[in-house]
Design a protein around this motif. Structure first.
Motif, mmCIF file in Angstrom:
data_model
loop_
_atom_site.group_PDB
_atom_site.id
_atom_site.type_symbol
_atom_site.label_atom_id
_atom_site.label_comp_id
_atom_site.label_asym_id
_atom_site.label_seq_id
_atom_site.Cartn_x
_atom_site.Cartn_y
_atom_site.Cartn_z
ATOM 1 N N LYS A 67 93.507 78.954 85.458
ATOM 2 C CA LYS A 67 93.704 79.065 84.027
ATOM 3 C C LYS A 67 92.244 78.602 83.523
ATOM 4 N N LEU A 118 90.892 75.587 82.940
ATOM 5 C CA LEU A 118 90.960 74.698 81.987
ATOM 6 C C LEU A 118 89.709 73.816 81.549
ATOM 7 N N PRO A 119 88.825 73.542 82.752
ATOM 8 C CA PRO A 119 87.715 72.848 82.493
ATOM 9 C C PRO A 119 86.835 73.736 81.443
ATOM 10 N N THR A 168 87.746 75.852 78.907
ATOM 11 C CA THR A 168 88.546 75.608 77.956
ATOM 12 C C THR A 168 88.137 74.360 77.181
ATOM 13 N N LEU A 169 88.076 72.868 78.075
ATOM 14 C CA LEU A 169 87.780 71.849 77.336
ATOM 15 C C LEU A 169 86.323 71.739 77.135
ATOM 16 N N GLN A 188 85.999 73.590 73.827
ATOM 17 C CA GLN A 188 86.727 72.697 72.812
ATOM 18 C C GLN A 188 85.594 71.627 72.171
ATOM 19 N N GLN A 195 83.686 73.398 69.924
ATOM 20 C CA GLN A 195 84.473 73.945 68.694
ATOM 21 C C GLN A 195 84.333 75.589 68.967
ATOM 22 N N VAL A 196 84.205 76.080 70.091
ATOM 23 C CA VAL A 196 84.283 77.501 70.284
ATOM 24 C C VAL A 196 85.366 78.099 70.825
ATOM 25 N N TRP A 197 85.853 79.070 70.047
ATOM 26 C CA TRP A 197 87.279 79.697 70.211
ATOM 27 C C TRP A 197 86.877 81.173 71.051
ATOM 28 N N GLN A 198 86.949 81.005 72.392
ATOM 29 C CA GLN A 198 86.492 82.049 73.140
ATOM 30 C C GLN A 198 87.552 82.598 74.194
ATOM 31 N N HIS A 199 88.559 83.981 73.641
ATOM 32 C CA HIS A 199 89.360 84.267 74.505
ATOM 33 C C HIS A 199 88.702 84.880 75.955
ATOM 34 N N ARG A 200 89.429 84.678 77.042
ATOM 35 C CA ARG A 200 89.087 84.970 78.429
ATOM 36 C C ARG A 200 90.412 85.253 79.178
ATOM 37 N N PRO A 201 90.330 86.168 79.889
ATOM 38 C CA PRO A 201 91.511 86.564 80.633
ATOM 39 C C PRO A 201 91.747 85.326 81.801
ATOM 40 N N THR A 202 92.745 85.172 82.442
ATOM 41 C CA THR A 202 92.765 84.162 83.399
ATOM 42 C C THR A 202 93.419 84.630 84.692
#
Lengths: 317, 317
Positions: free
Chosen positions: B112, B114-115, B117-118, B121, B124-131
């Motif tokens: 997923k 997670l690293p 995403t963190l 974060q 403060q960047v919202w970047q959708h990625r398929p997992t």
């Protein structure tokens, strides 16, 4: 088969519908949607943001079926649409399992303090800490639907006790130990280590996780939301995270998406923010398209559609 | 019961043995260990680093039983001890489940991202990625013992196909689809998305995950080590991570522990370093002590001991 007119609401990305015979496909962004819906028999809401539908709806006089390309239909289901005779279907099932995997990953990230490990790693600090064992922990899943049940199944496999919150109290459920009525949420919330939001956004669930519910959570509790932002009172949540009244939160969804830079949620203590992607696996768009194409075939053959949404409740009953 | 003399090797922390009647308890750090072992009947290796034992061993002439406070006995089992008549027991079982939880958390963190995403974060960047979806992925567990089986059970519950590598090929295992002989590891490694090391460190497993095995892994592979550092060739691993020949690694154990600041593993791409804590849940020390106390009672009653290590192989057969 006779010619069929299909309107498709798109934004940055459009599905490959080139293989459809005897279908007039009208791709439209929000601005072109009124013209595209004019005389259309079917409507595919491919763009998740679903912009422009209320404005275009008066032109959808011929419409018989609309398919929403997500599990939640909250962004589409206006009162006008609910009261119309248009049949609504959704993408239920495609993302259930990957959302459940994602939730399990978040639960484990909290229990094993993976964020704490990663941040120490950037400092090159080796600091042993005991972590939490999951077996025996208690989780409460808001929304005992298809997604909630998958989540429960995985948590149960790891030895957690898993209850749910639904519209009404129910016993004898094959998955959940107990299903509490949502009116009792604040009363029971204190018993759980993980509160997991997996419900559709409806008038009944909007604001369901309010300040009173959050205040009732025990200090070790973590809140996980993979459903829709407005189910949770973000102001109360931020306050609880900052004061340490609860131990963490993981939000894949927010009230405002994308979450704007500078928003206080970005750097709340013990908070994981992900960009509404919990269920979106490589190949998800193709899998979502398959659900639509299956229903399109049934629509043209006059067969009953799959995944018909109960427009009164806002989800598949 | 007659008086019994118990030597206890400690470092920063010592167990509460104040409740033992008719036992002379001799706590000793490495320097005092020779004197403590002189005339001792039993020996508790409470300090995991096990410093000072080879030097003190000649004084252990009366010793009949030693208990090692961990699942792996590699730090204790010298040839002298292996050839002696002293019975060795270990802490098998206490940490199996929490290690398996930890491994599952790492697998999900990779799948997923997670690293990623963190780290977004913090910006403060919202970047959708398929997992990645886990169902259908393939995992190979090195070490089909108690810990490896728990890991397999959890991965299997999430829909992964799980094979193992053991000393010899075995069919018909109740948990693993196939158990490959470790001589074939490089040959089969290319078929797996996750290579998980959960074997004891023995002469047979030292360096088992060598450059040839690492080169055989597919580009999407992740290596997870929750066993002992020297099973993996760190130099070859670092090279594979830097070149992108594999997609990630999570190491809870290293050749040198604590991993020193400045070591290249700390900032290898797609690498998670945790400080040898995979199984250590809140209350782990008390649970470890219980295992020892149960065996102490059996020792004094002349009953067969639990968790007796086969000193030839280096683990419980």
């Amino acid at each position: 088969m006779s010619e069929l007119t299909l309107a498709v609401l798109v934004a940055d990305q459009r599905p490959d519908l080139s293989g459809l015979a005897d279908v007039e496909v009208r791709f439209a962004e929000a601005e072109q949607l009124p013209a595209a819906l004019d005389g259309a028999d079917a409507f595919l809401v491919w763009d998740f943001s679903a912009r422009g539908i209320p404005q275009a709806w008066p032109r959808a006089a011929e419409l018989r079926w609309m398919h929403v390309n997500s599990a939640g239909v909250d962004r589409v289901l206006t009162r006008q649409i609910a009261e119309s005779n248009v049949v609504m279907t959704n993408a239920r099932g495609v993302l259930d399992e990957t959302i459940a995997e994602y939730v399990l990953g978040l639960v484990l990230a909290f229990a094993k303090d993976l964020p704490g490990t990663l941040s120490r790693q950037t400092e090159q600090v080796w600091q042993h800490r005991p972590t939490e064992r999951l077996r025996g922990s208690k989780a409460l899943v808001i929304g005992p639907g298809a997604i909630g049940r998958k989540i429960a199944k995985y948590l149960f496999a790891l030895g957690l006790e898993v209850d749910a919150v639904g519209r009404t109290t129910r016993d004898g459920d094959p998955v959940f130990r107990t299903i509490h009525a949502q009116a009792r949420l604040a009363e029971v919330a204190g018993d759980y280590d993980y509160l997991i939001v997996a419900a559709p956004l409806t008038p009944e669930t909007r604001g369901l996780v309010n300040a009173r519910v959050i205040a009732a959570l025990p200090p070790n509790a973590r809140l996980i939301n993979v459903a829709r932002g407005p189910i949770v009172d973000e102001t109360a949540l931020i306050e609880a995270l900052r004061s340490g009244a609860i131990s963490g939160a993981a939000l894949d969804v927010c009230n405002e998406e994308p979450l704007p830079a500078g928003h206080p949620l970005w750097n709340c203590p013990n908070t994981i923010i992900s960009p509404h992607m919990a269920g979106d696996f490589h190949g998800w768009r193709a899998a979502l398209l398959d659900v639509f194409l299956t229903n399109l075939e049934r629509f043209r053959m006059g067969q009953p559609l799959l995944n018909v949404v109960d427009k009164k409740s806002g989800y598949i009953s």
